[in-house]
Structures are given as C-alpha cells and as structure tokens.
Design a protein around this motif. Sequence first.
Motif, PDB file in Angstrom:
ATOM      1  N   SER A 177       0.811  -1.228   0.000  1.00  0.00           N
ATOM      2  CA  SER A 177       0.000   0.000   0.000  1.00  0.00           C
ATOM      3  C   SER A 177       0.841   1.273   0.000  1.00  0.00           C
ATOM      4  O   SER A 177       0.300   2.370   0.000  1.00  0.00           O
ATOM      5  N   SER A 200      -1.943  -3.118   5.856  1.00  0.00           N
ATOM      6  CA  SER A 200      -2.869  -3.075   6.984  1.00  0.00           C
ATOM      7  C   SER A 200      -4.252  -3.503   6.502  1.00  0.00           C
ATOM      8  O   SER A 200      -4.563  -3.346   5.310  1.00  0.00           O
ATOM      9  N   SER A 203      -6.038  -1.246   4.238  1.00  0.00           N
ATOM     10  CA  SER A 203      -5.518  -1.070   2.874  1.00  0.00           C
ATOM     11  C   SER A 203      -5.747  -2.305   1.992  1.00  0.00           C
ATOM     12  O   SER A 203      -5.325  -2.316   0.825  1.00  0.00           O
ATOM     13  N   TYR A 218       0.684  -7.144   7.931  1.00  0.00           N
ATOM     14  CA  TYR A 218       2.057  -7.146   8.462  1.00  0.00           C
ATOM     15  C   TYR A 218       2.100  -6.971   9.970  1.00  0.00           C
ATOM     16  O   TYR A 218       3.147  -7.162  10.587  1.00  0.00           O
ATOM     17  N   SER A 354      -1.116   7.320   4.187  1.00  0.00           N
ATOM     18  CA  SER A 354      -1.483   5.923   3.951  1.00  0.00           C
ATOM     19  C   SER A 354      -2.253   5.805   2.648  1.00  0.00           C
ATOM     20  O   SER A 354      -3.173   6.577   2.379  1.00  0.00           O
TER      21      SER A 354
HETATM   22  N1  NAP Z   1      15.454   3.459  -3.005  1.00  0.00           N
HETATM   23  C1  NAP Z   1      14.622   4.260  -3.662  1.00  0.00           C
HETATM   24  O1  NAP Z   1      14.940   4.745  -4.744  1.00  0.00           O
HETATM   25  C2  NAP Z   1      13.267   4.541  -3.081  1.00  0.00           C
HETATM   26  C3  NAP Z   1      12.243   4.941  -3.936  1.00  0.00           C
HETATM   27  C4  NAP Z   1      10.957   5.134  -3.399  1.00  0.00           C
HETATM   28  C5  NAP Z   1      10.760   4.945  -2.036  1.00  0.00           C
HETATM   29  N2  NAP Z   1      11.799   4.575  -1.251  1.00  0.00           N
HETATM   30  C6  NAP Z   1      11.593   4.308   0.173  1.00  0.00           C
HETATM   31  O2  NAP Z   1      10.557   3.335   0.229  1.00  0.00           O
HETATM   32  C7  NAP Z   1       9.688   3.588   1.322  1.00  0.00           C
HETATM   33  C8  NAP Z   1       8.265   3.759   0.803  1.00  0.00           C
HETATM   34  O3  NAP Z   1       8.150   4.982   0.094  1.00  0.00           O
HETATM   35  P1  NAP Z   1       6.718   5.430  -0.433  1.00  0.00           P
HETATM   36  O4  NAP Z   1       6.831   6.821  -0.911  1.00  0.00           O
HETATM   37  O5  NAP Z   1       6.220   4.416  -1.385  1.00  0.00           O
HETATM   38  O6  NAP Z   1       5.926   5.368   0.929  1.00  0.00           O
HETATM   39  P2  NAP Z   1       4.495   5.897   1.362  1.00  0.00           P
HETATM   40  O7  NAP Z   1       3.531   5.733   0.231  1.00  0.00           O
HETATM   41  O8  NAP Z   1       4.618   7.226   1.968  1.00  0.00           O
HETATM   42  O9  NAP Z   1       4.174   4.833   2.516  1.00  0.00           O
HETATM   43  C9  NAP Z   1       2.991   4.917   3.248  1.00  0.00           C
HETATM   44  C10 NAP Z   1       2.560   3.498   3.543  1.00  0.00           C
HETATM   45  O10 NAP Z   1       3.483   2.883   4.426  1.00  0.00           O
HETATM   46  C11 NAP Z   1       2.813   1.768   4.989  1.00  0.00           C
HETATM   47  N3  NAP Z   1       3.454   1.388   6.228  1.00  0.00           N
HETATM   48  C12 NAP Z   1       3.615   2.155   7.332  1.00  0.00           C
HETATM   49  N4  NAP Z   1       4.254   1.426   8.291  1.00  0.00           N
HETATM   50  C13 NAP Z   1       4.509   0.200   7.752  1.00  0.00           C
HETATM   51  C14 NAP Z   1       5.144  -0.976   8.237  1.00  0.00           C
HETATM   52  N5  NAP Z   1       5.679  -1.052   9.468  1.00  0.00           N
HETATM   53  N6  NAP Z   1       5.224  -2.039   7.411  1.00  0.00           N
HETATM   54  C15 NAP Z   1       4.681  -1.984   6.175  1.00  0.00           C
HETATM   55  N7  NAP Z   1       4.077  -0.902   5.645  1.00  0.00           N
HETATM   56  C16 NAP Z   1       3.991   0.187   6.449  1.00  0.00           C
HETATM   57  C17 NAP Z   1       1.397   2.233   5.198  1.00  0.00           C
HETATM   58  O11 NAP Z   1       0.583   1.122   4.860  1.00  0.00           O
HETATM   59  P3  NAP Z   1      -0.781   0.777   5.638  1.00  0.00           P
HETATM   60  O12 NAP Z   1      -1.572   2.074   5.688  1.00  0.00           O
HETATM   61  O13 NAP Z   1      -1.383  -0.280   4.790  1.00  0.00           O
HETATM   62  O14 NAP Z   1      -0.369   0.316   7.005  1.00  0.00           O
HETATM   63  C18 NAP Z   1       1.227   3.394   4.200  1.00  0.00           C
HETATM   64  O15 NAP Z   1       0.268   3.123   3.210  1.00  0.00           O
HETATM   65  C19 NAP Z   1      10.251   4.822   2.012  1.00  0.00           C
HETATM   66  O16 NAP Z   1      11.099   4.394   3.057  1.00  0.00           O
HETATM   67  C20 NAP Z   1      11.076   5.503   0.935  1.00  0.00           C
HETATM   68  O17 NAP Z   1      12.120   6.275   1.458  1.00  0.00           O
HETATM   69  C21 NAP Z   1      13.049   4.390  -1.734  1.00  0.00           C
END
Ligand code: NAP
Length: 362
Positions: A177, A200, A203, A218, A354
């Motif tokens: 999600s 969750s 989601s 999770y 989220s």
């Molecule tokens: N390496 C790269 O190039 C790269 C690129 C993109 C993103 N990232 C990293 O990847 C991560 C995700 O980025 P994003 O922008 O896609 O995030 P995001 O959309 O802001 O993430 C929000 C989501 O995180 C979920 N979440 C919160 N706590 C969690 C847990 N303990 N376990 C699993 N899911 C959880 C929530 O899901 P629920 O509401 O369903 O709980 C929520 O929907 C970040 O750490 C970001 O820095 C890295």
Amino acid sequence: MKALVSKPHLLSRVATLALGKTIGGPAAEFTDVPEPTISPNEILVKVRAVALNPTDHMHIDVISPPGSTIGCDYAGEVAKVGGNAVKAWSVGDRVAGVVHGGLVPGRGAFAEYLKIDSDLAWKVPDDVDDAAAATFGVSAATAMLALNCRLGLPYPGEEQDIRRQQTAPAIFIYAGSTAAGLFTIQTAKLAGYTVVTTASPHSTDLVKSYGADAVFDYHDPDVATAITKQYPDISIAVDCFSKGKSFGISDEVLKNSKGKLITLLQPPKPKYPGVEHELILAYTLFGHAFQWLPPVGPKWPALPDDRKALARFYATLPQLVGSKKLRAPPVLLEEGGWNGILTGLDKLRAGKVSGGKIVVKL
Ligand SMILES: NC(=O)c1ccc[n+]([C@@H]2O[C@H](COP(=O)([O-])OP(=O)(O)OC[C@H]3O[C@@H](n4cnc5c(N)ncnc54)[C@H](OP(=O)(O)O)[C@@H]3O)[C@@H](O)[C@H]2O)c1
C-alpha cells in the motif's frame, strides 16, 4: 524564480542522524534563484504540480548540500525546448517525470521552472490531470528499476512469454500500500506474476484493486509463517518499506528458495544463508555518478543501462497510462500552494500518509 532550497544545517543534520528527528525547523526555505538555463538536449518545464516522496524530507534533513533545489516528481508544461529536442517536444506540451532533486543548485522539482533531459520525461495524455501525472515519478520509476532492471521481469508490453506458462510464478511485495508498492504490484501483474503482498487491514481493498492476489496483515507477528504456508516457493521479493521488521519478514518468505530481495533503503545482512539483498536507488536512473555527504558518504557509479531503462519507461508510459494498464496511486491533494509542500512533507515525516501520494498544485 521561486524554489525550495536547502540551507546550511550541519548541526541539525547531525541531530537528525543521531536522534532520528528534525530540530530547529526545516533545513530548506523558499528562495529566489535564477531560472535554469537549458542545454540543447534539455527542456525547460513550467511546474504545475509536484508529488512528495520520503526522499525529499530525507534530503532536506540530512543529505542535501546547502543551496540545492529540493524535489523530484513533477507535472507541467514545456516552456523552452533545446535545439536537439525539437522533434520530440514543442512549447506548450504537457509533460511529467522525475528529476534528481536535492543534489545541486538549479535541478529540483519544487520550483517554478525545472530542466530535464528531453528523453527522461513523458508526454501526459489529455485525460490525465496534472495531479495524477505528477505521481509517475520516483515511485513508478523505482518499481520499474526493481522489477524490470534488477529482477529481470519482462517490461510492460513484453509480458507474453511468461503468460504462456501454465502457473504464474509468485512474487512477494512487502508493503503493497505504499506508493512504491502500488506501482510495483501493477508492474508485476503486467509481467504476469501472482502478487503476494502485505498491508494493513484498512488497505486490503486498495491493494487488491491495484492487482494484488493475496494480502497479509504485516501487524500479525506470524505473518511470514502464514505466507510461506500458502506460498512456500517464492524466490523474488521487493521490500517497499525497507525498515524495521520488513527485512526479516521478507527473508523468511525467501528462505526456502534462497531467493533475492530488492530493498529501497539500506538492508541488514540476510537472516538466512543463500538469501540475497540488493539495495536500489531511483537516482541511478539518471545515469550519472554521485555521492551523498562527501567526502565520507556513499558513492554511486554512473549506470548508463539504468538511464536507458528510464528513457524506455517514459517513452512507453503515455500508452500504458492512456490504456489504463498503469494507474496513478490515489492522489491526496495537499492544499496551500507552495506552503502545502512543507505541510505535506511534515505528514510524510510523521508517517501519517497511507494508501496514496501527496500532491501539491502550484
Ligand atoms: N530506493 C529508492 O529509490 C526509493 C524509492 C521510493 C521509495 N523509497 C523508500 O521506500 C519507502 C516507501 O516509500 P513510499 O513513498 O512508497 O511510501 P508511502 O507511500 O509514503 O508509505 C505509506 C505506507 O506505508 C505503509 N506502512 C507504514 N508502516 C509500515 C510498516 N511497518 N510495514 C509496512 N508498511 C507500512 C502504510 O501502509 P498501511 O496504511 O497499509 O499500514 C502506508 O500506506 C520509504 O522508506 C522511501 O524512502 C526508496
């Protein structure tokens, strides 16, 4: 022009790294800076909407050298076209994409104008608005980098081979999600895979509507056991959260087949022999070498094949989006214009986002 620019903030950086929280206010401010000048291979974009990513606040708080323009994801209108790009672009075309924001002055999305190589942007179809278009930046490109470049899944449009197999192989996507997760689910489905993911309970419907076949909570301490009971042979996975327990759960899922996990943040060592971890960074898609926090910070080499992959992805994206094969995540509009960028980033910092992507219209 107006842009969000990083400030000198050594103390606050050290505190952020040591304490895990920002002190002393945001280490970036809106500043007047020169409009970017373009090379013959670039286009100048008047920015209309930006999408926010966790990497933006990580750059503000820790990584960006002072004077860097922040922000990666944008949608807007072409304002100038470099001499070598006139066949592909015209002034007034609608355009979107991703830039390597937060590293140097004059290259970032949180600005009135930005510049980008003309082949690293995509043409937005008429029926896609700026807010939705802005979401196909870091998250979408990361899904492509993980699945198509690093795990070797067929690119969208080349999925036929795997679909001929009788049983679709399964992939595990931790945190379906997240914005990255929603794009990774869709890209894996386009490649013909069965998608097993976590989210969750609130989601579950969302990730299913983007194509997930099986969804596990999770929060369940036995989630990995529940997954391996139903899917004992998963050999590839992408961890779209990459923090805390996520790595251990993915390792557990991959243990039987000694599989490979792509992570989006620095992983620890794999928990089981034979399981492999590979960290990816969307920034390698720009094809240039770079370093964070020089002279001591990590360095990344130039990866020309990653750049080719981003150009290829954006060339096919108008068709993929126009045919609804790849959908934007739900757009969470943050009001307030420029200030909405700061309030939106605070929400991301606090983990309050989220099931969608924060977008700010400028
Ligand atoms: N390496 C790269 O190039 C790269 C690129 C993109 C993103 N990232 C990293 O990847 C991560 C995700 O980025 P994003 O922008 O896609 O995030 P995001 O959309 O802001 O993430 C929000 C989501 O995180 C979920 N979440 C919160 N706590 C969690 C847990 N303990 N376990 C699993 N899911 C959880 C929530 O899901 P629920 O509401 O369903 O709980 C929520 O929907 C970040 O750490 C970001 O820095 C890295």
